[in-house]
Design a protein around this motif. Structure first.
Motif, PDB file in Angstrom:
ATOM      1  N   ILE A 109       0.921  -1.269   0.000  1.00 44.85           N
ATOM      2  CA  ILE A 109       0.023   0.032   0.106  1.00 44.85           C
ATOM      3  C   ILE A 109       0.847   1.344   0.063  1.00 44.85           C
ATOM      4  CG2 ILE A 109      -1.556   1.364   1.154  1.00 44.85           C
ATOM      5  CD1 ILE A 109      -2.777  -1.503   2.343  1.00 44.85           C
ATOM      6  N   GLN A 110       1.932   1.180   0.820  1.00 47.94           N
ATOM      7  CA  GLN A 110       2.727   2.241   0.916  1.00 47.94           C
ATOM      8  C   GLN A 110       3.544   2.643  -0.390  1.00 47.94           C
ATOM      9  OE1 GLN A 110       6.011   1.711   3.856  1.00 47.94           O
ATOM     10  NE2 GLN A 110       6.501   3.940   4.219  1.00 47.94           N
ATOM     11  N   ARG A 111       4.002   1.357  -1.197  1.00 54.04           N
ATOM     12  CA  ARG A 111       4.700   1.966  -2.381  1.00 54.04           C
ATOM     13  C   ARG A 111       3.665   2.251  -3.249  1.00 54.04           C
ATOM     14  NH1 ARG A 111       9.328   2.213  -1.145  1.00 54.04           N
ATOM     15  NH2 ARG A 111      10.726   0.773  -1.051  1.00 54.04           N
ATOM     16  N   ALA A 112       2.281   1.715  -3.361  1.00 49.14           N
ATOM     17  CA  ALA A 112       1.443   2.274  -4.566  1.00 49.14           C
ATOM     18  C   ALA A 112       1.339   3.698  -4.250  1.00 49.14           C
ATOM     19  CB  ALA A 112       0.184   1.506  -4.395  1.00 49.14           C
ATOM     20  N   GLU A 113       1.109   4.185  -3.133  1.00 51.18           N
ATOM     21  CA  GLU A 113       0.937   5.476  -2.900  1.00 51.18           C
ATOM     22  C   GLU A 113       2.157   6.345  -3.040  1.00 51.18           C
ATOM     23  OE1 GLU A 113      -0.149   5.942   1.168  1.00 51.18           O
ATOM     24  OE2 GLU A 113      -2.190   5.018   0.742  1.00 51.18           O
ATOM     25  N   GLN A 114       3.397   5.967  -2.862  1.00 51.31           N
ATOM     26  CA  GLN A 114       4.572   6.505  -3.162  1.00 51.31           C
ATOM     27  C   GLN A 114       4.765   6.639  -4.638  1.00 51.31           C
ATOM     28  OE1 GLN A 114       7.400   4.783  -1.005  1.00 51.31           O
ATOM     29  NE2 GLN A 114       7.192   5.808   1.027  1.00 51.31           N
ATOM     30  N   ARG A 115       4.649   5.624  -5.303  1.00 55.16           N
ATOM     31  CA  ARG A 115       5.195   5.370  -6.778  1.00 55.16           C
ATOM     32  C   ARG A 115       4.149   5.954  -7.825  1.00 55.16           C
ATOM     33  NH1 ARG A 115       8.969   0.236  -6.472  1.00 55.16           N
ATOM     34  NH2 ARG A 115      10.602   1.072  -5.130  1.00 55.16           N
ATOM     35  N   TYR A 116       2.878   5.474  -7.593  1.00 56.17           N
ATOM     36  CA  TYR A 116       1.759   5.726  -8.242  1.00 56.17           C
ATOM     37  C   TYR A 116       0.511   6.794  -7.874  1.00 56.17           C
ATOM     38  CZ  TYR A 116       3.748   2.064 -10.646  1.00 56.17           C
ATOM     39  OH  TYR A 116       4.662   1.028 -11.452  1.00 56.17           O
ATOM     40  N   TYR A 117       0.779   7.188  -6.692  1.00 50.94           N
ATOM     41  CA  TYR A 117      -0.112   8.055  -6.126  1.00 50.94           C
ATOM     42  C   TYR A 117      -1.498   7.637  -6.373  1.00 50.94           C
ATOM     43  CZ  TYR A 117       3.898  11.158  -7.186  1.00 50.94           C
ATOM     44  OH  TYR A 117       5.052  11.616  -7.415  1.00 50.94           O
ATOM     45  N   ILE A 118      -1.397   6.477  -6.014  1.00 51.80           N
ATOM     46  CA  ILE A 118      -2.798   5.634  -5.807  1.00 51.80           C
ATOM     47  C   ILE A 118      -3.102   5.399  -4.305  1.00 51.80           C
ATOM     48  CG2 ILE A 118      -3.895   3.152  -6.031  1.00 51.80           C
ATOM     49  CD1 ILE A 118      -2.039   2.575  -8.246  1.00 51.80           C
ATOM     50  N   GLU A 119      -4.265   6.410  -4.109  1.00 50.81           N
ATOM     51  CA  GLU A 119      -4.733   6.306  -2.745  1.00 50.81           C
ATOM     52  C   GLU A 119      -5.551   5.056  -2.508  1.00 50.81           C
ATOM     53  OE1 GLU A 119      -4.175   8.926  -0.511  1.00 50.81           O
ATOM     54  OE2 GLU A 119      -2.935   9.632  -1.916  1.00 50.81           O
ATOM     55  N   ASP A 120      -5.386   4.546  -1.168  1.00 53.90           N
ATOM     56  CA  ASP A 120      -6.056   3.683  -0.725  1.00 53.90           C
ATOM     57  C   ASP A 120      -5.825   2.134  -1.687  1.00 53.90           C
ATOM     58  OD1 ASP A 120      -7.076   5.180   1.396  1.00 53.90           O
ATOM     59  OD2 ASP A 120      -8.662   5.949   0.226  1.00 53.90           O
ATOM     60  N   TYR A 180      -4.818  -1.176 -12.743  1.00 50.75           N
ATOM     61  CA  TYR A 180      -5.545  -0.894 -11.361  1.00 50.75           C
ATOM     62  C   TYR A 180      -6.090   0.523 -11.551  1.00 50.75           C
ATOM     63  CZ  TYR A 180      -6.380  -0.709  -6.361  1.00 50.75           C
ATOM     64  OH  TYR A 180      -6.982  -0.699  -5.304  1.00 50.75           O
ATOM     65  N   ILE A 181      -7.320   0.792 -11.438  1.00 50.22           N
ATOM     66  CA  ILE A 181      -7.981   2.195 -11.683  1.00 50.22           C
ATOM     67  C   ILE A 181      -7.116   3.031 -12.574  1.00 50.22           C
ATOM     68  CG2 ILE A 181      -8.712   4.080 -10.361  1.00 50.22           C
ATOM     69  CD1 ILE A 181      -8.288   2.425  -7.691  1.00 50.22           C
ATOM     70  N   ASN A 182      -7.328   2.454 -13.931  1.00 50.85           N
ATOM     71  CA  ASN A 182      -6.601   3.214 -14.936  1.00 50.85           C
ATOM     72  C   ASN A 182      -5.314   3.498 -15.010  1.00 50.85           C
ATOM     73  OD1 ASN A 182      -9.273   3.118 -16.302  1.00 50.85           O
ATOM     74  ND2 ASN A 182      -9.887   4.810 -15.286  1.00 50.85           N
ATOM     75  N   LYS A 183      -4.442   2.748 -14.266  1.00 52.13           N
ATOM     76  CA  LYS A 183      -3.027   2.783 -14.369  1.00 52.13           C
ATOM     77  C   LYS A 183      -2.483   1.494 -14.423  1.00 52.13           C
ATOM     78  CE  LYS A 183      -2.745   6.778 -11.381  1.00 52.13           C
ATOM     79  NZ  LYS A 183      -1.917   7.456 -10.200  1.00 52.13           N
ATOM     80  N   TYR A 184      -1.306   1.081 -14.948  1.00 46.28           N
ATOM     81  CA  TYR A 184      -0.675   0.079 -15.312  1.00 46.28           C
ATOM     82  C   TYR A 184       0.322  -0.271 -14.250  1.00 46.28           C
ATOM     83  CZ  TYR A 184      -3.527  -0.029 -19.418  1.00 46.28           C
ATOM     84  OH  TYR A 184      -4.811  -0.248 -20.171  1.00 46.28           O
ATOM     85  N   VAL A 185       0.503  -1.411 -13.408  1.00 45.92           N
ATOM     86  CA  VAL A 185       1.311  -1.240 -12.385  1.00 45.92           C
ATOM     87  C   VAL A 185       1.876  -2.706 -12.307  1.00 45.92           C
ATOM     88  CG1 VAL A 185       0.368   0.281 -10.873  1.00 45.92           C
ATOM     89  CG2 VAL A 185      -0.280  -2.083 -10.596  1.00 45.92           C
ATOM     90  N   LYS A 186       2.877  -3.038 -12.021  1.00 43.27           N
ATOM     91  CA  LYS A 186       3.373  -4.396 -11.625  1.00 43.27           C
ATOM     92  C   LYS A 186       3.117  -4.663 -10.333  1.00 43.27           C
ATOM     93  CE  LYS A 186       7.806  -4.007 -13.527  1.00 43.27           C
ATOM     94  NZ  LYS A 186       9.056  -4.151 -13.859  1.00 43.27           N
ATOM     95  N   VAL A 187       2.705  -5.987 -10.177  1.00 46.27           N
ATOM     96  CA  VAL A 187       2.434  -6.401  -8.843  1.00 46.27           C
ATOM     97  C   VAL A 187       3.314  -7.658  -8.498  1.00 46.27           C
ATOM     98  CG1 VAL A 187       0.550  -7.232  -7.135  1.00 46.27           C
ATOM     99  CG2 VAL A 187       0.006  -5.242  -8.838  1.00 46.27           C
ATOM    100  N   VAL A 188       3.828  -7.654  -7.190  1.00 46.82           N
ATOM    101  CA  VAL A 188       4.505  -8.728  -6.828  1.00 46.82           C
ATOM    102  C   VAL A 188       3.951  -9.520  -5.724  1.00 46.82           C
ATOM    103  CG1 VAL A 188       6.913  -9.413  -5.941  1.00 46.82           C
ATOM    104  CG2 VAL A 188       6.762  -7.448  -7.408  1.00 46.82           C
ATOM    105  N   THR A 189       3.616 -10.627  -6.027  1.00 47.00           N
ATOM    106  CA  THR A 189       3.062 -11.563  -5.268  1.00 47.00           C
ATOM    107  C   THR A 189       3.929 -12.618  -4.737  1.00 47.00           C
ATOM    108  OG1 THR A 189       2.102 -13.309  -6.682  1.00 47.00           O
ATOM    109  CG2 THR A 189       0.791 -11.430  -6.475  1.00 47.00           C
ATOM    110  N   ASP A 190       3.426 -13.675  -3.577  1.00 46.82           N
ATOM    111  CA  ASP A 190       4.307 -14.645  -3.352  1.00 46.82           C
ATOM    112  C   ASP A 190       3.979 -15.567  -4.511  1.00 46.82           C
ATOM    113  OD1 ASP A 190       2.070 -16.721  -1.503  1.00 46.82           O
ATOM    114  OD2 ASP A 190       1.368 -14.652  -2.361  1.00 46.82           O
ATOM    115  N   PHE A 191       4.732 -16.843  -4.450  1.00 48.63           N
ATOM    116  CA  PHE A 191       4.739 -17.746  -5.603  1.00 48.63           C
ATOM    117  C   PHE A 191       3.390 -18.470  -5.607  1.00 48.63           C
ATOM    118  CE2 PHE A 191       5.767 -21.250  -8.348  1.00 48.63           C
ATOM    119  CZ  PHE A 191       6.618 -20.692  -9.072  1.00 48.63           C
ATOM    120  N   ASN A 192       2.298 -18.354  -4.537  1.00 47.64           N
ATOM    121  CA  ASN A 192       1.153 -19.030  -4.574  1.00 47.64           C
ATOM    122  C   ASN A 192       0.143 -18.030  -5.046  1.00 47.64           C
ATOM    123  OD1 ASN A 192       2.078 -21.578  -4.178  1.00 47.64           O
ATOM    124  ND2 ASN A 192       1.997 -21.345  -1.999  1.00 47.64           N
ATOM    125  N   VAL A 193       0.435 -16.720  -5.002  1.00 50.34           N
ATOM    126  CA  VAL A 193      -0.606 -15.678  -5.566  1.00 50.34           C
ATOM    127  C   VAL A 193      -1.765 -15.640  -4.303  1.00 50.34           C
ATOM    128  CG1 VAL A 193      -1.782 -14.535  -7.077  1.00 50.34           C
ATOM    129  CG2 VAL A 193      -0.304 -16.166  -7.913  1.00 50.34           C
TER     130      VAL A 193
END
Length: 96
Positions: free
Chosen positions: A7-18, A51-64
């Protein structure tokens, strides 16, 4: 209250609130994504999602099962994959 890393990274890098990691996981599990990488040594997978009209790379654990972090689009290949994702989502939306 301490915010989760994703959540913190999304806000800092993409200005995606919440940023909602559950929504991101749902898109991945519903195949509304492009898989970029699967790394068993790091026990992670990387997906490109819209994600809300922005394209982002999401890192998950191996089992998603949870989101580790959100990464910026950096490489030319990332932007080529955005076009692939747009095409994939367009086909899915037309079929619905």
């Amino acid at each position: 209250m301490k915010k989760a890393h994703a959540i913190q990274r999304a806000e800092q890098r993409y200005y995606i609130e919440d940023f909602n990691p559950i929504k991101a996981l749902r898109d991945i599990l519903d195949d509304k994504c492009i898989q970029i990488e699967a790394n068993q040594e790091k026990y992670s997978q990387i997906f490109l999602i819209r994600y809300i009209n922005k394209y982002v790379k999401v890192v998950t654990d191996f089992n998603v099962s949870f989101v580790k972090t959100v990464l910026p689009l950096e490489k030319i290949e990332d932007f080529d994959r955005v076009n692939d994702l747009i095409n994939k989502l367009s086909v899915n939306e037309a079929a619905a």
